[in-house]
Design an enzyme around this catalytic site. Structure first.
Site, PDB file in Angstrom:
ATOM      1  CE  LYS A   1      -1.091   8.935  -7.046  1.00 16.95           C
ATOM      2  NZ  LYS A   1      -2.041   8.462  -6.025  1.00 16.95           N
TER       3      LYS A   1
ATOM      4  CD  GLU B   1      -2.584  13.363   0.001  1.00 15.21           C
ATOM      5  OE1 GLU B   1      -3.198  14.454   0.086  1.00 15.21           O
ATOM      6  OE2 GLU B   1      -2.876  12.483  -0.839  1.00 15.21           O
TER       7      GLU B   1
ATOM      8  CB  SER C   1      -0.708   3.628 -12.099  1.00 14.13           C
ATOM      9  OG  SER C   1       0.389   3.065 -11.397  1.00 14.13           O
TER      10      SER C   1
HETATM   11  C1  PLP Z   1       2.532   5.683 -10.422  1.00 10.95           C
HETATM   12  C2  PLP Z   1       1.696   5.475  -9.224  1.00 10.95           C
HETATM   13  N1  PLP Z   1       0.856   4.435  -9.176  1.00 10.95           N
HETATM   14  C3  PLP Z   1       0.083   4.189  -8.113  1.00 10.95           C
HETATM   15  C4  PLP Z   1       0.130   5.008  -6.998  1.00 10.95           C
HETATM   16  C5  PLP Z   1      -0.722   4.637  -5.818  1.00 10.95           C
HETATM   17  O1  PLP Z   1      -1.848   5.437  -5.646  1.00 10.95           O
HETATM   18  P1  PLP Z   1      -3.297   4.916  -5.970  1.00 10.95           P
HETATM   19  O2  PLP Z   1      -3.475   3.608  -5.280  1.00 10.95           O
HETATM   20  O3  PLP Z   1      -4.177   5.980  -5.420  1.00 10.95           O
HETATM   21  O4  PLP Z   1      -3.447   4.792  -7.426  1.00 10.95           O
HETATM   22  C6  PLP Z   1       0.977   6.121  -6.994  1.00 10.95           C
HETATM   23  C7  PLP Z   1       1.038   7.019  -5.835  1.00 10.95           C
HETATM   24  O5  PLP Z   1       1.851   7.849  -5.667  1.00 10.95           O
HETATM   25  C8  PLP Z   1       1.771   6.353  -8.144  1.00 10.95           C
HETATM   26  O6  PLP Z   1       2.612   7.391  -8.187  1.00 10.95           O
END
Ligand code: PLP
Lengths: 400, 267
Positions: free
Chosen positions: A93, A115, A382
């Site tokens: 993020k 948000e 992620s």
């Molecule tokens: C670690 C992590 N991965 C994935 C996401 C999902 O978001 P996005 O699909 O935009 O990557 C989030 C959202 O809060 C997150 O904190």
């Protein structure tokens, strides 16, 4: 046909998806944002500023890690993890919030709003706000406030105001509604940092561009470390920002399979999930046309997932397009599968993934097991799982 | 001439302005709506805006959001709302009815199906809060072919260039959102509204309605001095919400508010 990499068009469309479906009051602000962004993104000075922050503040490039024990366990393709969990604040993020905070600074907006679902985007927004001395207000569903207490406190320590949203399903979509309402009201002095590759144009594009650093690095690292491109790239999909970030630089590499993993909750047939690409229909929500979970009357359905960050009934419009043209594939992993992967990756590799990312790990491992040993799967890790320890401990019946 | 155009033309010859109440269809329950529409006409309403309840009403404040929740608790659907319009038309063939809401409900029904049903029901206009002219081209055209008006919003932040674009595609009337914010927010600044309306008038012959922030007879009459129509919503919806267990009382309050506004506007 326009090549997918060249999209969106000038109005923000990815084929029939995307666009700007917002009330009139916001148009001037969206125009201003688009113009500022288009100009700055082309400027070498802005790029240099962004790159410097990525290197010295976020800690990029993030490693591409060959998970040998995990690969051996599944007995198939070699599994590599793109370590976004090692970024400052613990998830992908921050790539986006650094970029958008630079835009806010250039536009002279003293106040930012965001948000958040899991709290990762809220933390990342509060972090950049603290660093730039901007006022920061974060909207968060009260259900998410309960399941992500650690991140709520982190945001407060960072000087942000967290406003609980008690309407609707009390999760991410409602937080986004409330942030939009704030923006409409305070549009003169406020920059809205949307946390995923959704919302009205130009958000899906600019969030993708900021997050594409993940895919550019992963592509280069694959060539350096494995001497080839991966056979498949796997990422979890909430709104879709980490997924589009790692997919986009591979779009022209037609032999690389791109696979997005949605939250299957209790199963996509159970009605309790957050998988609009797997079982949804196109519609309009939060400023763009995209696949949605909505009932036959067009009401948005309550999504469900164990992970707050995937608990969203829509998805970024570019994913809808990539699904329709068949360039990316979308599937789902259940709560149970994600929890299993959370524990397994922790035990086998000493890496505790976020529950969101655990969905990608679950499918990535399943896929790897069907492939040959000389093949390669890159999973976008992620975020890290610290924020989810409470949720997992609850399931284990442990109280702190 | 469409019902909306006819209505504004008649008012103009009388030197009066349109009183345009907004209520959410199905609030506090679906049985109330048609009767309430007739009562509002009797209290002096010239055009009725019926809200299509939506699960995620982003442009609305808490008052109308709660109204959506009440209506949705009774499963009020677009199909039901078009049936309400048809029922209203059995006794009233003159008062224009406009549906106001969010695009997803119409998108899900299908644009062609919606237009056909709306025409058959005797609807007059459609205002989709999250559908700007540049995204609504085909829909606007099929509405026009069916003799339905496409009503668009103009905001304090709308540039002159966009005002021109909106005036070119809008029909029926234009709805000027008097302030930056959601429905039910702060008070209206009539001077600023007047300035912006003067600018809009340079680009259109269409009547101009003003909404957001009009709560009582005084604000209604002040707005009536500078606009062609006065849209009032949250204060009426609030009355329905406060009396949801005794809808007759809510309806009576709506009637009282509209009556006072009508008197002040015509004074
Ligand atoms: C670690 C992590 N991965 C994935 C996401 C999902 O978001 P996005 O699909 O935009 O990557 C989030 C959202 O809060 C997150 O904190």
């Amino acid at each position: 046909m326009t090549e997918p990499v060249a999209l969106p068009d000038a109005e923000g469309h990815f084929g029939p998806y995307g666009g700007r479906f917002v009330s009139e009051t916001l148009f001037a602000a969206l125009d201003e944002l688009r113009d500022t962004y288009e100009q700055l993104w082309q400027s070498p000075e802005f790029q240099a500023e962004f790159d410097l922050d990525m290197a010295h503040y976020v800690g990029r490039p993030s490693p591409l890690y060959h998970a040998k024990r995990l690969s051996e366990t599944y007995g198939g393709a070699q599994i590599y993890l793109k370590r976004e969990d090692l970024n400052h604040t613990g998830a992908h993020k921050i790539n986006n919030t650094i970029g958008q905070a630079l835009l806010a600074k250039h536009m002279g907006k003293p106040r930012i709003i965001a948000e958040t679902g899991a709290g990762q985007h809220g933390v990342a927004s509060a972090t950049v706000a603290a660093r730039l001395g901007l006022e920061c207000v974060v909207y968060m569903g009260v259900k998410d406030i309960r399941r992500q207490t650690l991140n709520v406190y982190r945001m407060k320590l960072l000087g942000a105001t967290v406003i609980g949203v008690d309407s609707g399903t009390k999760t991410l979509k409602d937080a986004m509604n409330e942030a939009m309402r704030d923006w409409v009201t305070n549009v003169d002095n406020t920059y809205y940092i949307i946390g995923t590759a959704a919302g009205p144009h130009p958000y899906p594009k600019l969030v993708r561009d900021f997050q594409s650093i993940i895919g550019r690095e992963a592509r280069r690292q694959s060539l350096e470390q494995a001497g080839k491109l991966p056979d498949a790239v796997v990422a979890c999909v909430g709104g879709g920002s980490n997924a589009i970030g790692i997919f986009h630089p591979f779009l022209d590499d037609k032999d690389v399979r791109l696979i997005g993993v949605e939250a299957g909750g209790h199963g996509v047939d159970s009605g309790q999930h957050a998988a609009p690409l797997s079982v949804g229909t196109p519609g309009v929500l939060h400023g763009n046309r995209t696949y949605l979970m909505s009932d036959e009357n067009g009401q948005i359905q309550d999504p469900y997932s164990i992970s707050a960050g995937l608990d969203y009934p829509g998805v970024g419009p570019e994913h809808s397009y990539l699904k329709d043209i068949g360039r990316a594939e979308y599937t789902a992993a259940t709560d149970e599968e994600a929890l299993h992967s959370f524990r397994e990756l922790t035990l086998l590799e000493g890496i505790m993934p976020a529950l969101e990312s655990s969905h990608a790990v679950a499918h990535g491992c399943k896929l790897a097991s069907t492939m040959a040993k000389d093949q390669m799967v890159v999973i976008n890790l992620s975020g890290r799982g610290d924020k989810d320890i409470h949720t997992v401990a609850d399931i284990d019946g442990i109280e702190f | 001439m469409s019902r909306i155009a006819g209505c504004f033309a008649a008012l103009k010859t009388q030197g009066r302005q349109a009183l345009i109440p907004y209520v959410t269809a199905g609030d506090p329950n679906p049985d109330v709506t048609v009767g309430l529409m007739h009562q509002m006409v009797a209290a002096g309403a010239d055009v009725i805006e019926l809200g299509i309840p939506f699960s995620d009403p982003m442009a609305d404040g808490p008052v109308i959001q709660l109204a959506c929740e009440r209506a949705l608790a009774h499963n009020t659907s677009l199909t039901m709302i078009l049936a309400m319009v048809a029922e209203f038309r059995q006794q009233n063939n003159t008062t224009p009815v406009v549906l106001m809401g969010y695009l997803n409900t119409v998108e899900r029904m299908g644009y062609d199906v919606f237009v056909a049903k709306a025409q058959a029901a005797g609807l007059d206009g459609v205002l989709m809060v999250d559908l700007p002219p540049e995204e609504g081209h085909n829909f606007t055209q099929s509405l026009a072919q069916a003799g339905l008006d496409a009503i668009f919003l103009i905001a304090p932040t709308t540039t002159e260039e966009r005002i021109k674009k909106i005036c070119a595609v809008g029909s029926g009337y234009l709805y000027y959102v008097s302030l930056k914010g959601v429905t039910g927010s702060a008070k209206i600044n009539t001077n600023e509204v007047a300035k912006k309306l003067a600018l809009v008038k340079q680009h259109t012959q269409l009547p101009l309605g003003v909404g957001f922030g009009i709560r009582d007879a005084d604000s209604a009459s002040r707005v009536a001095k500078v606009a062609d129509g006065v849209v009032v919503g949250s204060v009426l919806v609030n009355a329905l919400g406060d009396n949801q267990d005794v809808p007759e009382n809510g309806c009576a309050q709506v009637v009282a508010t509209l009556t006072a506004m009508r008197q002040a506007m015509d004074a």
